[in-house]
Motif scaffolding. Structure first.
Motif, mmCIF file in Angstrom:
data_model
loop_
_atom_site.group_PDB
_atom_site.id
_atom_site.type_symbol
_atom_site.label_atom_id
_atom_site.label_comp_id
_atom_site.label_asym_id
_atom_site.label_seq_id
_atom_site.Cartn_x
_atom_site.Cartn_y
_atom_site.Cartn_z
ATOM 1 N N LEU A 40 0.811 -1.168 -0.010
ATOM 2 C CA LEU A 40 -0.083 0.066 0.037
ATOM 3 C C LEU A 40 0.723 1.228 0.086
ATOM 4 O O LEU A 40 0.529 2.275 -0.602
ATOM 5 N N ALA A 41 1.857 1.354 0.803
ATOM 6 C CA ALA A 41 2.837 2.237 0.870
ATOM 7 C C ALA A 41 3.371 2.727 -0.505
ATOM 8 O O ALA A 41 3.540 3.799 -0.786
ATOM 9 N N VAL A 42 3.720 1.580 -1.477
ATOM 10 C CA VAL A 42 4.250 1.657 -2.656
ATOM 11 C C VAL A 42 3.300 2.257 -3.423
ATOM 12 O O VAL A 42 3.473 3.147 -4.391
ATOM 13 N N ILE A 49 -0.886 13.622 -1.755
ATOM 14 C CA ILE A 49 -1.958 13.116 -0.601
ATOM 15 C C ILE A 49 -1.872 14.117 0.494
ATOM 16 O O ILE A 49 -0.660 14.565 1.079
ATOM 17 N N ALA A 50 -2.916 15.019 1.130
ATOM 18 C CA ALA A 50 -2.814 16.073 1.882
ATOM 19 C C ALA A 50 -2.880 15.634 3.447
ATOM 20 O O ALA A 50 -2.285 16.318 4.274
ATOM 21 N N SER A 51 -3.513 14.548 3.471
ATOM 22 C CA SER A 51 -3.814 14.122 4.871
ATOM 23 C C SER A 51 -3.802 12.463 4.890
ATOM 24 O O SER A 51 -4.363 11.840 4.044
ATOM 25 N N ILE A 52 -3.376 11.783 5.913
ATOM 26 C CA ILE A 52 -3.665 10.379 6.398
ATOM 27 C C ILE A 52 -4.434 10.192 7.573
ATOM 28 O O ILE A 52 -3.504 10.744 8.628
ATOM 29 N N GLN A 53 -5.296 9.695 7.513
ATOM 30 C CA GLN A 53 -6.339 9.501 9.052
ATOM 31 C C GLN A 53 -6.018 7.958 9.216
ATOM 32 O O GLN A 53 -6.241 7.419 8.320
ATOM 33 N N GLU A 65 1.400 3.291 9.201
ATOM 34 C CA GLU A 65 2.448 3.926 9.430
ATOM 35 C C GLU A 65 3.485 3.872 8.180
ATOM 36 O O GLU A 65 4.116 5.038 7.647
ATOM 37 N N PRO A 66 3.586 2.565 7.560
ATOM 38 C CA PRO A 66 4.275 2.575 6.208
ATOM 39 C C PRO A 66 3.956 3.678 5.093
ATOM 40 O O PRO A 66 4.741 4.123 4.514
ATOM 41 N N ILE A 67 2.505 3.803 5.181
ATOM 42 C CA ILE A 67 1.894 4.655 4.092
ATOM 43 C C ILE A 67 2.245 6.026 4.338
ATOM 44 O O ILE A 67 2.820 6.916 3.510
ATOM 45 N N ALA A 68 2.071 6.693 5.607
ATOM 46 C CA ALA A 68 2.654 7.896 5.828
ATOM 47 C C ALA A 68 4.096 7.942 6.035
ATOM 48 O O ALA A 68 4.540 9.213 5.412
ATOM 49 N N ALA A 69 4.758 7.168 6.165
ATOM 50 C CA ALA A 69 6.390 7.427 5.951
ATOM 51 C C ALA A 69 6.487 7.635 4.448
ATOM 52 O O ALA A 69 7.407 8.392 3.999
ATOM 53 N N GLY A 70 5.866 6.589 3.660
ATOM 54 C CA GLY A 70 6.021 6.814 2.165
ATOM 55 C C GLY A 70 5.724 8.051 1.734
ATOM 56 O O GLY A 70 6.411 8.623 0.491
ATOM 57 N N ILE A 71 4.754 8.726 2.161
ATOM 58 C CA ILE A 71 4.465 10.040 1.448
ATOM 59 C C ILE A 71 4.861 11.206 2.149
ATOM 60 O O ILE A 71 4.513 12.271 1.769
ATOM 61 N N GLN A 73 3.763 12.345 5.290
ATOM 62 C CA GLN A 73 2.719 13.226 6.131
ATOM 63 C C GLN A 73 2.794 12.474 7.337
ATOM 64 O O GLN A 73 2.878 11.430 7.435
ATOM 65 N N PRO A 74 2.404 13.418 8.318
ATOM 66 C CA PRO A 74 2.039 12.721 9.680
ATOM 67 C C PRO A 74 1.059 12.011 9.919
ATOM 68 O O PRO A 74 -0.118 12.136 8.924
ATOM 69 N N LEU A 75 0.695 11.109 10.543
ATOM 70 C CA LEU A 75 -0.421 10.289 10.901
ATOM 71 C C LEU A 75 -1.082 10.856 11.876
ATOM 72 O O LEU A 75 -0.824 11.256 12.787
#
Length: 199
Positions: A40-42, A49-53, A65-71, A73-75
């Protein structure tokens, strides 16, 4: 002005299909789930992406967590997209639930039934649709990722498709899947439903 929402179901944990986890603590991703979260992160690496909730439950946070790290953006923890409160059923095996007539009633008519000491699917729908509207006002013309749970995502999609809550079984929301929804002042439309990354 529109907002694009990527509704992501958390990745696989070792109780999927055997235990109704609900909001019970301590449900973590297994090896497969961690690999799904990395895919998913890839998938989102090149998205703007403006925000990850994320739901506050561990399996959702560990997916996020890996998605937020990849883009980069803070979680953000969003209580409004947590799993349905299944009350007394949380932590019960599906085998045991199959013996409970209330479980059959819940699955036959979610529009007018409630888990014991829990919340209705309509109440969960109000939660997530309200969260989408708040995020839309904050992130116009941007994309937002929400990492949540199958029935909560279904509730949001049913609302935006104009379908009744009792239509929840008409489509699947698989672990680590993405359903993409665009919402604007003109209304809404579903762009993708249950997109799953190949292994």
């Amino acid at each position: 002005m529109t907002t694009t929402f990527h509704l992501v179901r958390h990745a696989t944990h070792d109780r999927v299909g055997t235990i109704l986890c609900g909001r019970m603590p301590g449900v973590h991703l297994g090896t497969l789930g961690k690999a799904q979260a990395e895919r998913l992160a890839v998938r989102f690496t090149n998205e703007n992406i403006a925000s990850i909730q994320t739901s506050p439950l561990e399996r959702a946070v560990e997916t996020s967590e890996p998605i937020a790290a990849g883009i980069g953006q803070p979680l953000e923890i969003c209580e409004s997209i947590a799993e349905i409160d299944f009350g007394a059923w949380s932590g019960t095996s599906f085998e045991a639930l199959a013996q409970d007539p209330r479980w059959s009633a819940w699955n036959n008519a979610r529009s007018n039934s409630r888990p014991p000491y829990g919340e209705t699917m309509l109440e969960a729908q109000v939660r997530i649709v309200g969260a989408l509207e708040q995020l839309r006002s904050r992130h116009r013309d941007h994309s937002v990722i929400l990492v949540s749970h199958s029935d909560v995502i279904k509730a949001a999609l049913l609302y935006h498709l104009g379908l009744p809550i009792d239509g929840y079984a008409r489509f699947d929301i698989d672990p680590a899947s993405i359903s993409t929804l665009v919402v604007g002042d003109w209304g809404s439309k579903v762009l993708r439903l249950n997109e799953v990354m190949a292994a």
